[in-house]
Write a protein that holds these residues in place. Structure first.
Motif, PDB file in Angstrom:
ATOM      1  N   ARG A  89       0.820  -1.209   0.000  1.00  0.00           N
ATOM      2  CA  ARG A  89       0.000   0.000   0.000  1.00  0.00           C
ATOM      3  C   ARG A  89       0.857   1.264   0.000  1.00  0.00           C
ATOM      4  NH1 ARG A  89      -5.227  -1.449   2.829  1.00  0.00           N
ATOM      5  NH2 ARG A  89      -5.349   0.766   3.241  1.00  0.00           N
ATOM      6  N   ASP A  90       0.174   2.405  -0.133  1.00  0.00           N
ATOM      7  CA  ASP A  90       0.839   3.700  -0.077  1.00  0.00           C
ATOM      8  C   ASP A  90       0.555   4.436   1.227  1.00  0.00           C
ATOM      9  OD1 ASP A  90       1.905   3.518  -2.672  1.00  0.00           O
ATOM     10  OD2 ASP A  90       0.039   4.239  -3.547  1.00  0.00           O
ATOM     11  N   ASP A  91      -0.157   3.820   2.148  1.00  0.00           N
ATOM     12  CA  ASP A  91      -0.641   4.547   3.323  1.00  0.00           C
ATOM     13  C   ASP A  91      -0.305   3.878   4.648  1.00  0.00           C
ATOM     14  OD1 ASP A  91      -2.254   2.334   3.077  1.00  0.00           O
ATOM     15  OD2 ASP A  91      -4.133   3.408   3.368  1.00  0.00           O
ATOM     16  N   VAL A  92       0.810   3.170   4.727  1.00  0.00           N
ATOM     17  CA  VAL A  92       1.158   2.483   5.968  1.00  0.00           C
ATOM     18  C   VAL A  92       1.798   3.500   6.920  1.00  0.00           C
ATOM     19  CG1 VAL A  92       2.546   0.657   7.026  1.00  0.00           C
ATOM     20  CG2 VAL A  92       1.456   0.276   4.798  1.00  0.00           C
ATOM     21  N   PRO A  93       1.160   3.737   8.055  1.00  0.00           N
ATOM     22  CA  PRO A  93       1.736   4.688   9.017  1.00  0.00           C
ATOM     23  C   PRO A  93       3.004   4.114   9.626  1.00  0.00           C
ATOM     24  CG  PRO A  93      -0.228   3.645   9.941  1.00  0.00           C
ATOM     25  CD  PRO A  93      -0.088   3.150   8.524  1.00  0.00           C
ATOM     26  N   SER A  94       3.914   4.999  10.008  1.00  0.00           N
ATOM     27  CA  SER A  94       5.158   4.510  10.607  1.00  0.00           C
ATOM     28  C   SER A  94       5.549   5.366  11.791  1.00  0.00           C
ATOM     29  CB  SER A  94       6.281   4.470   9.573  1.00  0.00           C
ATOM     30  OG  SER A  94       6.647   5.770   9.187  1.00  0.00           O
ATOM     31  N   GLU A  95       6.333   4.748  12.661  1.00  0.00           N
ATOM     32  CA  GLU A  95       6.903   5.402  13.828  1.00  0.00           C
ATOM     33  C   GLU A  95       8.406   5.143  13.794  1.00  0.00           C
ATOM     34  OE1 GLU A  95       4.599   4.551  17.492  1.00  0.00           O
ATOM     35  OE2 GLU A  95       3.182   3.590  16.119  1.00  0.00           O
ATOM     36  N   PRO A  96       9.176   5.867  14.591  1.00  0.00           N
ATOM     37  CA  PRO A  96      10.636   5.716  14.526  1.00  0.00           C
ATOM     38  C   PRO A  96      11.141   4.292  14.734  1.00  0.00           C
ATOM     39  CG  PRO A  96      10.072   7.692  15.747  1.00  0.00           C
ATOM     40  CD  PRO A  96       8.783   6.964  15.475  1.00  0.00           C
ATOM     41  N   HIS A  97      10.444   3.467  15.520  1.00  0.00           N
ATOM     42  CA  HIS A  97      10.917   2.106  15.782  1.00  0.00           C
ATOM     43  C   HIS A  97      10.581   1.130  14.650  1.00  0.00           C
ATOM     44  CE1 HIS A  97       6.734   1.853  17.223  1.00  0.00           C
ATOM     45  NE2 HIS A  97       6.810   0.614  16.788  1.00  0.00           N
ATOM     46  N   ASP A  98       9.725   1.521  13.708  1.00  0.00           N
ATOM     47  CA  ASP A  98       9.319   0.618  12.627  1.00  0.00           C
ATOM     48  C   ASP A  98      10.472   0.394  11.662  1.00  0.00           C
ATOM     49  OD1 ASP A  98       6.660   0.272  13.488  1.00  0.00           O
ATOM     50  OD2 ASP A  98       6.080   2.170  12.562  1.00  0.00           O
ATOM     51  N   ARG A  99      10.641  -0.841  11.248  1.00  0.00           N
ATOM     52  CA  ARG A  99      11.705  -1.206  10.322  1.00  0.00           C
ATOM     53  C   ARG A  99      11.121  -1.522   8.951  1.00  0.00           C
ATOM     54  NH1 ARG A  99      14.015   1.574  12.746  1.00  0.00           N
ATOM     55  NH2 ARG A  99      15.272   1.166  14.566  1.00  0.00           N
ATOM     56  N   HIS A 100      11.953  -1.391   7.949  1.00  0.00           N
ATOM     57  CA  HIS A 100      11.510  -1.631   6.581  1.00  0.00           C
ATOM     58  C   HIS A 100      12.046  -2.975   6.081  1.00  0.00           C
ATOM     59  CE1 HIS A 100      15.491   0.182   5.954  1.00  0.00           C
ATOM     60  NE2 HIS A 100      15.549  -0.659   4.939  1.00  0.00           N
ATOM     61  N   VAL A 101      11.468  -3.403   4.976  1.00  0.00           N
ATOM     62  CA  VAL A 101      11.958  -4.575   4.256  1.00  0.00           C
ATOM     63  C   VAL A 101      12.359  -4.121   2.863  1.00  0.00           C
ATOM     64  CG1 VAL A 101      10.673  -6.298   5.576  1.00  0.00           C
ATOM     65  CG2 VAL A 101       9.588  -5.212   3.588  1.00  0.00           C
ATOM     66  N   ARG A 102      13.210  -4.904   2.234  1.00  0.00           N
ATOM     67  CA  ARG A 102      13.711  -4.530   0.903  1.00  0.00           C
ATOM     68  C   ARG A 102      12.839  -5.063  -0.221  1.00  0.00           C
ATOM     69  NH1 ARG A 102      19.904  -5.721   0.644  1.00  0.00           N
ATOM     70  NH2 ARG A 102      19.710  -4.350  -1.149  1.00  0.00           N
ATOM     71  N   PHE A 103      12.054  -6.129   0.076  1.00  0.00           N
ATOM     72  CA  PHE A 103      11.199  -6.748  -0.937  1.00  0.00           C
ATOM     73  C   PHE A 103       9.858  -7.130  -0.320  1.00  0.00           C
ATOM     74  CE2 PHE A 103      15.574  -7.763  -2.058  1.00  0.00           C
ATOM     75  CZ  PHE A 103      15.632  -7.476  -3.412  1.00  0.00           C
TER      76      PHE A 103
END
Length: 189
Positions: free
Chosen positions: A164-178
Motif C-alpha cells: 500500500r501507499d498509506d502504511v503509518p510509521s513510527e521511529p521504531h518501525d523497520r523496513h523490508v527490501r522486498f
C-alpha cells in the motif's frame, strides 16, 4: 489511517479469503520466491512458521530445507523478542507460546538472525514507497530486522492489496527490501 484501524481492516480482509484463495496465494508466493537466484543461493534463511490467514510458509520452509538451506525459525520469548532455532524437518516442531509451532532444536540466541543470508518476515502490510512493514503490534520483528545487516535481502510475504501507499510509521518501525504477493515480487529499496 492509524495502525489500529489499518490492522482491523487488513485482518478483516484476510478473514474473508477462502481456503482455496489462501492455498493459491501460498503457491504463487512460494514459487515466486523460490525462482529468485538470491533465494536459491541463500545458505542460512531466517523465516517464520505461518499461522491463521498469514501467507502460508509451511511449504516454503520445507522447500528451502529440502533444497539444502539451513532454515531458522523464531521462538517467541517472554519479552516478545525472537530467539531462533534450526528447522530440521516437519517432525522437529512443537507448539510454543500462543500455540505457534517452533523448532525443538537448541536455541541460537536473538543475534542468530544476524548470520542469515535471507530474512523472510510476516507483515499485515508494507508501504510500497518506504518499505515500512506493519506487523501485529508486538515489535518482535522490528527488533529482529534491526539486527539484520544492510545488504541482506529482507522479504515480507503479503496477500494482494497489502502492498500500500498509506502504511503509518513510527521511529521504531523497520523496513523490508522486498515484498512478495501472489502477483509477484516488488523491490522496495
Amino acid at each position: 489511517m492509524d495502525k489500529s484501524n489499518l490492522r482491523r481492516e487488513l485482518n478483516a480482509a484476510r478473514a474473508s479469503l477462502t481456503p482455496e484463495q489462501l492455498r493459491a496465494n501460498a503457491t504463487k508466493v512460494r514459487e515466486t520466491l523460490l525462482d529468485q537466484p538470491w533465494v536459491q543461493m541463500a545458505g542460512l534463511v531466517a523465516c517464520y512458521w505461518s499461522v491463521g490467514t498469514e501467507p502460508e510458509t509451511h511449504g516454503l520452509v520445507f522447500a528451502l530445507w529440502k533444497h539444502g538451506a539451513t532454515v531458522i525459525l523464531p521462538v517467541l520469548q517472554a519479552d516478545n523478542d525472537l530467539d531462533w532455532a534450526v528447522y530440521d524437518g516437519p517432525d522437529t516442531l512443537a507448539p510454543g507460546r500462543f500455540g505457534i509451532m517452533e523448532p525443538i532444536d537448541a536455541r541460537r540466541g536473538v543475534d542468530a538472525v544476524r548470520t542469515a543470508a535471507l530474512v523472510i518476515v510476516p507483515a499485515l502490510a508494507v508501504d510500497r514507497r518506504t518499505g515500512v512493514r506493519l506487523g501485529r503490534g508486538g515489535g518482535s520483528y522490528d527488533r529482529a530486522l534491526d539486527r539484520v545487516g544492510p545488504n541482506v535481502p529482507t522479504v515480507a510475504l503479503l496477500h494482494e492489496g497489502e502492498l500500500r501507499d498509506d502504511v503509518p510509521s513510527e521511529p521504531h518501525d523497520r523496513h523490508v527490501r522486498f515484498a512478495v504477493t501472489p502477483a509477484g515480487l516488488t523491490r522496495l529499496m
